[in-house]
Design an enzyme around this catalytic site. Sequence first.
Site, short mmCIF file in Angstrom:
data_model
loop_
_atom_site.label_atom_id
_atom_site.label_comp_id
_atom_site.label_asym_id
_atom_site.label_seq_id
_atom_site.Cartn_x
_atom_site.Cartn_y
_atom_site.Cartn_z
N ARG A 85 0.85 -1.20 0.00
CA ARG A 85 0.00 0.00 0.00
C ARG A 85 0.87 1.24 0.00
NH1 ARG A 85 0.39 3.98 2.73
NH2 ARG A 85 0.31 2.83 4.67
N GLY A 125 10.08 12.97 -2.89
CA GLY A 125 11.21 13.33 -2.02
C GLY A 125 11.04 14.69 -1.38
N SER A 133 8.39 17.36 9.67
CA SER A 133 7.16 18.14 9.84
C SER A 133 7.39 19.59 9.42
CB SER A 133 6.72 18.14 11.31
OG SER A 133 6.68 16.84 11.83
N ILE A 158 12.82 8.15 2.20
CA ILE A 158 12.02 8.20 0.97
C ILE A 158 11.61 6.77 0.57
CG2 ILE A 158 11.97 8.97 -1.45
CD1 ILE A 158 12.25 11.20 0.83
N SER A 159 10.30 6.54 0.52
CA SER A 159 9.80 5.23 0.11
C SER A 159 10.12 5.00 -1.36
CB SER A 159 8.28 5.16 0.32
OG SER A 159 7.96 5.48 1.65
N ALA A 341 0.88 -14.65 24.19
CA ALA A 341 2.30 -14.83 23.86
C ALA A 341 2.49 -15.17 22.37
CB ALA A 341 2.91 -15.92 24.72
N GLU A 364 3.51 11.29 6.42
CA GLU A 364 2.44 12.11 5.81
C GLU A 364 1.67 12.89 6.88
OE1 GLU A 364 0.67 11.05 2.31
OE2 GLU A 364 1.99 9.36 1.87
N GLY A 365 2.42 13.48 7.78
CA GLY A 365 1.85 14.26 8.88
C GLY A 365 1.72 13.38 10.10
C1 LIG Z 1 8.55 4.25 6.62
C2 LIG Z 1 8.60 5.71 6.27
C3 LIG Z 1 8.42 6.10 4.96
C4 LIG Z 1 8.49 7.45 4.60
N1 LIG Z 1 8.35 7.82 3.28
C5 LIG Z 1 8.52 9.11 2.92
C6 LIG Z 1 8.50 9.48 1.53
O1 LIG Z 1 8.25 8.66 0.64
N2 LIG Z 1 8.76 10.78 1.20
C7 LIG Z 1 9.03 11.73 2.15
O2 LIG Z 1 9.26 12.88 1.78
N3 LIG Z 1 9.06 11.40 3.48
C8 LIG Z 1 8.81 10.12 3.88
N4 LIG Z 1 8.86 9.76 5.21
C9 LIG Z 1 9.20 10.79 6.20
C10 LIG Z 1 8.01 11.26 7.01
O3 LIG Z 1 7.10 11.97 6.22
C11 LIG Z 1 8.54 12.10 8.20
O4 LIG Z 1 9.20 11.19 9.05
C12 LIG Z 1 7.45 12.84 8.92
O5 LIG Z 1 6.99 13.94 8.17
C13 LIG Z 1 7.89 13.36 10.30
O6 LIG Z 1 9.09 14.05 10.20
P1 LIG Z 1 10.33 13.70 11.17
O7 LIG Z 1 10.53 12.23 11.15
O8 LIG Z 1 11.45 14.58 10.77
O9 LIG Z 1 9.84 14.09 12.62
P2 LIG Z 1 9.84 15.61 13.30
O10 LIG Z 1 9.21 16.52 12.37
O11 LIG Z 1 11.28 15.84 13.68
O12 LIG Z 1 8.99 15.33 14.56
C14 LIG Z 1 9.50 14.67 15.73
C15 LIG Z 1 8.37 14.66 16.78
O13 LIG Z 1 8.01 16.01 17.14
C16 LIG Z 1 6.63 16.22 16.90
N5 LIG Z 1 6.41 17.57 16.40
C17 LIG Z 1 7.07 18.19 15.38
N6 LIG Z 1 6.60 19.44 15.21
C18 LIG Z 1 5.58 19.60 16.11
C19 LIG Z 1 4.69 20.66 16.44
N7 LIG Z 1 4.68 21.81 15.75
N8 LIG Z 1 3.82 20.47 17.44
C20 LIG Z 1 3.77 19.29 18.11
N9 LIG Z 1 4.60 18.25 17.86
C21 LIG Z 1 5.48 18.41 16.87
C22 LIG Z 1 6.24 15.19 15.84
O14 LIG Z 1 4.85 14.92 15.84
C23 LIG Z 1 7.07 13.99 16.26
O15 LIG Z 1 6.43 13.33 17.33
C24 LIG Z 1 8.73 8.43 5.60
C25 LIG Z 1 8.87 8.02 6.94
C26 LIG Z 1 8.79 6.69 7.28
C27 LIG Z 1 8.94 6.29 8.73
#
Ligand SMILES: Cc1cc2nc3c(=O)[nH]c(=O)nc-3n(C[C@H](O)[C@H](O)[C@H](O)COP(=O)(O)OP(=O)(O)OC[C@H]3O[C@@H](n4cnc5c(N)ncnc54)[C@H](O)[C@@H]3O)c2cc1C
Length: 399
Positions: A85, A125, A133, A158-159, A341, A364-365
């Site tokens: 998916r 990307g 975020s 990046i997936s 278990a 995705e958020g």
């Molecule tokens: C398996 C997987 C596949 C992915 N695939 C893609 C992809 O194809 N393309 C792509 O571009 N990205 C991809 N991502 C990245 C994903 O979109 C990001 O990990 C995600 O947007 C969160 O960013 P971060 O990991 O930097 O966390 P951060 O933004 O560093 O957040 C860390 C923590 O702080 C919290 N936080 C941050 N800002 C706030 C705020 N303003 N208020 C309250 N809490 C906050 C967050 O909710 C989180 O709990 C993928 C991630 C995973 C795990």
Amino acid sequence: MMNFDFTPEQEMLRQTVRKFVDKEIMPYIKEWDERGEFDRNIFKRLAELNLMGVCIPEKYGGMGMDYNSLAIVCEELERGDTAFRTAVSVHTGLNSLTLLQWGTEEQKQKYLVPQARGEKIGAFGLTEPNAGSDVASIQTTAVRDGDDYILNGQKTWISLADIADHFLVFAYTDKSKKHRGISAFIVERTMPGFSSRPIKGKLGIRSGNTGELFFDNVRVPKENLLGEEGEGFKIAMSALDNGRFTVAAGAVGLIMACLEASVKYCHERKTFGKEIGRHQLVQQMIARMEAGLQISRLLVYKVGFLKNEGRRCTRETSLAKWIACDYANQAADDAVQIHGAYGYSNEYPVERYLRNSKAPVIYEGTREIHTIMQAEYVLGYRQDKPLRKTLPAWRPAEN
Ligand SMILES: Cc1cc2nc3c(=O)[nH]c(=O)nc-3n(C[C@H](O)[C@H](O)[C@H](O)COP(=O)(O)OP(=O)(O)OC[C@H]3O[C@@H](n4cnc5c(N)ncnc54)[C@H](O)[C@@H]3O)c2cc1C
């Protein structure tokens, strides 16, 4: 008029994807998950079934079905495994639908058509080591040089990083304008200076590819600028509207899988002289899964309906994505609990469901970002203005 029935075409699509998952994913998924890889021929099979462009108009190589048909595909694929998916989410949701919305006719012919046919794979990307975020903190740059842009920077998480042929890449063309200085580019894997590398040691989605992208003076022709200079942030957010819809739909499929496994086990396992399904506290977990399934599905199909109508639905999509992914995460936790278990080992699929259910609460958020968005909508701090380009409504005759 409200209509909650599926059309015969949608029913047929569901049966097709279900059969494919039961025959070509279920028997092998445990091994793929253990090995951390999958058979790439799966993409060929998905393409043969026309599942790589299900809601892309026929004139652009797709099947021309409605947006809820994409939700059905995502549900059924994630019933098998989140990795497949996720692949459709990035290929169709984040990439192809974004080309459909924002691309020029030339870009659609060159990139969307082969993607919708499944001949080429698309990815997305946006995320960087220091920017998830907080999208405006990206550091990748695109500098104009004659008829080209020169891209430098790095993307992470990046997936399909090592699999995709085309990437939508977001980079600053003018850092001084903050998020209004971000632009979107179509980058091909074969462009000199582009490279990728996988991320190892993931908690879940182990049979899916996730990795890093590197841009070392990658020369991208100006024809590959998607939208206008400075429109990248808006394009990224509208892409996420499409991606989040597919993630939410997939979460519905994961809840279905949790329920299937748990109901079966409830009838098999006996404690204190009766099936565990007869114990009220186990029933509570089953009931919570059922509620999650029905609530999430309604939220998802409402978004599909709004998309079919051609209406902007960022608010509804965010709600569906947040709620469905939270319910799926809870359902997977409950499914492991019901299995006791045995749920803690990969003898049963539920431990994989629990590991897989976590990433969609992050990507995705994050849960927190969607919580904030919903509060801001209600409080009147956030409103969605019309975009310069809208995703086309679904009109059966035109598709
Ligand atoms: C398996 C997987 C596949 C992915 N695939 C893609 C992809 O194809 N393309 C792509 O571009 N990205 C991809 N991502 C990245 C994903 O979109 C990001 O990990 C995600 O947007 C969160 O960013 P971060 O990991 O930097 O966390 P951060 O933004 O560093 O957040 C860390 C923590 O702080 C919290 N936080 C941050 N800002 C706030 C705020 N303003 N208020 C309250 N809490 C906050 C967050 O909710 C989180 O709990 C993928 C991630 C995973 C795990």
